[in-house]
Design a protein around this motif. Structure first.
Motif, mmCIF file in Angstrom:
data_model
loop_
_atom_site.group_PDB
_atom_site.id
_atom_site.type_symbol
_atom_site.label_atom_id
_atom_site.label_comp_id
_atom_site.label_asym_id
_atom_site.label_seq_id
_atom_site.Cartn_x
_atom_site.Cartn_y
_atom_site.Cartn_z
ATOM 1 N N TYR A 133 25.002 17.660 28.329
ATOM 2 C CA TYR A 133 24.386 18.531 27.337
ATOM 3 C C TYR A 133 23.084 17.956 26.778
ATOM 4 O O TYR A 133 22.322 18.679 26.129
ATOM 5 N N ASN A 134 22.817 16.689 27.030
ATOM 6 C CA ASN A 134 21.566 16.065 26.593
ATOM 7 C C ASN A 134 20.369 16.736 27.286
ATOM 8 O O ASN A 134 19.548 17.378 26.617
ATOM 9 N N PRO A 135 20.260 16.662 28.612
ATOM 10 C CA PRO A 135 19.124 17.354 29.245
ATOM 11 C C PRO A 135 19.201 18.874 29.127
ATOM 12 O O PRO A 135 18.164 19.543 29.073
ATOM 13 N N ILE A 136 20.412 19.429 29.065
ATOM 14 C CA ILE A 136 20.549 20.885 28.918
ATOM 15 C C ILE A 136 19.897 21.356 27.617
ATOM 16 O O ILE A 136 19.230 22.389 27.576
ATOM 17 N N ALA A 137 20.090 20.581 26.543
ATOM 18 C CA ALA A 137 19.485 20.944 25.258
ATOM 19 C C ALA A 137 17.973 21.061 25.377
ATOM 20 O O ALA A 137 17.356 21.989 24.829
ATOM 21 N N HIS A 138 17.354 20.137 26.094
ATOM 22 C CA HIS A 138 15.899 20.153 26.235
ATOM 23 C C HIS A 138 15.434 21.217 27.225
ATOM 24 O O HIS A 138 14.337 21.783 27.076
ATOM 25 N N TYR A 139 16.230 21.479 28.232
ATOM 26 C CA TYR A 139 15.919 22.546 29.187
ATOM 27 C C TYR A 139 15.915 23.895 28.470
ATOM 28 O O TYR A 139 15.015 24.721 28.669
ATOM 29 N N GLU A 140 16.911 24.106 27.617
ATOM 30 C CA GLU A 140 17.092 25.410 26.983
ATOM 31 C C GLU A 140 16.295 25.589 25.695
ATOM 32 O O GLU A 140 16.079 26.726 25.276
ATOM 33 N N THR A 141 15.865 24.493 25.078
ATOM 34 C CA THR A 141 15.129 24.647 23.818
ATOM 35 C C THR A 141 13.727 24.035 23.874
ATOM 36 O O THR A 141 12.732 24.760 23.850
ATOM 37 N N THR A 142 13.617 22.733 23.990
ATOM 38 C CA THR A 142 12.303 22.068 23.912
ATOM 39 C C THR A 142 11.335 22.594 24.963
ATOM 40 O O THR A 142 10.187 22.931 24.660
ATOM 41 N N ALA A 143 11.806 22.653 26.208
ATOM 42 C CA ALA A 143 10.932 23.086 27.300
ATOM 43 C C ALA A 143 10.506 24.543 27.140
ATOM 44 O O ALA A 143 9.327 24.889 27.337
ATOM 45 N N LYS A 144 11.443 25.395 26.751
ATOM 46 C CA LYS A 144 11.115 26.818 26.580
ATOM 47 C C LYS A 144 10.118 27.016 25.450
ATOM 48 O O LYS A 144 9.222 27.862 25.533
ATOM 49 N N LEU A 151 -0.435 24.772 30.731
ATOM 50 C CA LEU A 151 -0.471 23.326 30.532
ATOM 51 C C LEU A 151 -0.430 22.639 31.879
ATOM 52 O O LEU A 151 0.089 23.188 32.854
ATOM 53 N N ASP A 152 -0.996 21.439 31.912
ATOM 54 C CA ASP A 152 -1.139 20.714 33.183
ATOM 55 C C ASP A 152 -0.339 19.423 33.232
ATOM 56 O O ASP A 152 0.155 19.038 34.289
ATOM 57 N N TYR A 153 -0.217 18.741 32.076
ATOM 58 C CA TYR A 153 0.470 17.455 32.024
ATOM 59 C C TYR A 153 1.440 17.425 30.844
ATOM 60 O O TYR A 153 1.156 17.969 29.776
ATOM 61 N N LEU A 154 2.571 16.765 31.056
ATOM 62 C CA LEU A 154 3.552 16.512 30.000
ATOM 63 C C LEU A 154 3.838 15.029 29.986
ATOM 64 O O LEU A 154 4.254 14.457 31.005
ATOM 65 N N PHE A 155 3.611 14.387 28.840
ATOM 66 C CA PHE A 155 3.899 12.957 28.675
ATOM 67 C C PHE A 155 5.055 12.791 27.696
ATOM 68 O O PHE A 155 5.069 13.402 26.622
ATOM 69 N N ALA A 156 6.023 11.963 28.080
ATOM 70 C CA ALA A 156 7.165 11.700 27.195
ATOM 71 C C ALA A 156 7.710 10.312 27.469
ATOM 72 O O ALA A 156 7.758 9.867 28.625
ATOM 73 N N GLY A 157 8.122 9.632 26.407
ATOM 74 C CA GLY A 157 8.808 8.361 26.574
ATOM 75 C C GLY A 157 10.148 8.598 27.257
ATOM 76 O O GLY A 157 10.747 9.670 27.133
ATOM 77 N N ARG A 182 12.555 19.552 34.378
ATOM 78 C CA ARG A 182 13.273 20.483 35.253
ATOM 79 C C ARG A 182 12.840 21.921 34.985
ATOM 80 O O ARG A 182 12.636 22.713 35.913
ATOM 81 N N TYR A 183 12.686 22.257 33.709
ATOM 82 C CA TYR A 183 12.292 23.619 33.350
ATOM 83 C C TYR A 183 10.832 23.895 33.744
ATOM 84 O O TYR A 183 10.531 24.911 34.395
ATOM 85 N N LEU A 184 9.929 22.995 33.348
ATOM 86 C CA LEU A 184 8.510 23.236 33.594
ATOM 87 C C LEU A 184 8.184 23.289 35.076
ATOM 88 O O LEU A 184 7.351 24.100 35.516
ATOM 89 N N LYS A 185 8.827 22.449 35.871
ATOM 90 C CA LYS A 185 8.532 22.429 37.303
ATOM 91 C C LYS A 185 9.039 23.679 38.019
ATOM 92 O O LYS A 185 8.587 24.000 39.116
ATOM 93 N N LYS A 186 9.983 24.381 37.407
ATOM 94 C CA LYS A 186 10.399 25.664 37.969
ATOM 95 C C LYS A 186 9.358 26.746 37.687
ATOM 96 O O LYS A 186 9.305 27.766 38.376
#
Length: 389
Positions: free
Chosen positions: A203-214, A224-230, A242-246
């Motif tokens: 559910y950790n990456p799922i949370a970001h797939y379904e909320t942050t990325a959207k 957008l062209d680049y995404l930087f994250a620690g 995963r979301y953005l690359k789709k």
């Protein structure tokens, strides 16, 4: 003027305010470093717990409830650098669960006080120990869980305090054999103690797939062209990537501190060899000395490495130049982004950078000149960052 402010709403509880954080253009930073790209910060300290980890806390607890892993009166236990603990404590307070968090001693005192303010118990563990050691913060969380499982019933707050005090004594006194014995004892699993384990929780990456990325996709209109994250647990960059690359060919670049193993493994080094090169560092919340199950390095196009001094100087400059008081991992991500864009001659692109948490958690550390000097760091931020200009 009123139209420029965030729209207000009425919510049934504080967890409903998680997410929907702003994207902020960093024009003064662009100008200061002569960056010929548009830099946008996803400012996650607008979450009620002050960090991006509120998102996964909500998803992990809701997922555990749905799957029957926690019962009424249960204790949620988690090894945390602080922010996941705050998120879990916040959600648990609303849901009626008790919480215990294990945290390395390098983490700021503000984070411990925050957790306790939210009703949590905290156990401090040594920083420079292997994840498999009985007194690592990963294993100490399992010790607490096993002691609760042995009771085969919900524990009261008083009983929980006794367990926490006992385990803290074992850690402080270095009684590793007793910790190891508790870990190795066979106990029946019950729904009265649960470790979400953000490093292995789907559910950790799922949370970001379904909320942050959207949110990022909607806020940028897909431009957008680049995404930087620690990279910490890997959930943020994996879910967003995963979301953005789709959607389109967005370049995903991870930021890793010196002393972590992610950049070594990405280059092809075997895990066993990378672990030999791992060593402690002071920036909190990113980097690892293990390989979490949830991280998908194949989604990451490249990794840029940043040291503590660079991360801290950029964090301090960010506050002074943009009025954004963020944590050290935000400074690391921003430094890494500028370094990467300049070294690779990238211009004319739209860049989103994840700022995971608030600088209020680090007032006695990163924003304290005395602490920096005592730990061997320079305090003249502009001078340190001259090389990026």
């Amino acid at each position: 003027m009123a139209g420029n402010y965030t729209k207000m709403g009425i919510y049934d509880n504080i967890t409903q305010t998680i997410g929907r954080t702003p994207l902020v253009r960093l024009k003064r930073i662009e100008s200061y470093f002569n960056v010929k790209n548009e830099l946008y910060a996803k400012v996650e300290f607008f979450n009620p717990g002050g960090s991006i980890k509120d998102r996964i806390a909500k998803y992990m607890i809701e997922g555990a409830k749905k799957e029957g892993k926690i019962a009424e009166g249960a204790v949620i236990i988690e090894p945390t650098s602080g922010n996941t603990g705050v998120g879990l404590a916040l959600v648990a307070a609303v849901e009626g669960y008790k919480t215990v968090f294990t945290m390395p001693t390098k983490m700021s005192p503000e984070k411990e006080l925050l957790l306790k303010a939210l009703g949590a118990f905290v156990i401090r563990t040594p920083t420079a120990v292997a994840p498999s050691d009985p007194n690592s913060y990963y294993k100490v969380a399992e010790v607490v869980r096993n002691l609760i499982w042995k009771k085969k019933k919900p524990v009261s707050r008083g009983e929980l305090k006794e367990i926490v005090d006992y385990v803290q004594r074992l850690v402080d006194e270095g009684r590793l054999e007793e910790l190891k014995a508790i870990l190795e004892e066979e106990v029946e699993e019950t729904p009265y103690a649960y470790i979400p384990n953000q490093y292995f929780n789907r559910y950790n990456p799922i949370a970001h797939y379904e909320t942050t990325a959207k949110e990022i996709w909607e806020q940028t209109g897909g431009d957008l062209d680049y995404l930087f994250a620690g990279i910490g647990t890997g959930g943020t960059i994996t879910g967003i990537g995963r979301y953005l690359k789709k959607k389109r060919d967005v370049k995903i670049v991870g930021v890793d501190p010196v002393g972590s193993i992610y950049h070594l493994i990405k280059k092809g080094m075997r895990l066993e060899e990378a672990l030999k090169k791992a060593h402690p560092y002071l920036v909190e919340g990113i980097g690892e000395d293990l390989l979490p199950e949830i991280v998908d390095l194949s989604l990451i196009d490249d990794i840029v490495v940043v040291n503590d001094q660079e991360a801290f100087a950029m964090t301090r400059l960010l506050a002074k130049r943009e009025g954004i008081l963020a944590g050290g991992s935000s400074g690391a991500a921003l430094y890494g982004a500028i370094k990467y864009l300049k070294e690779n001659g990238i211009e004319g692109k739209k860049v989103v950078i994840i700022f995971p948490d608030t600088g209020r958690n680090y007032l006695t550390k990163i924003f304290n000149d005395n602490w920096l000097l005592e730990n061997g760091f320079e305090i003249y931020d502009e001078k340190i960052l001259e090389g990026l200009r």
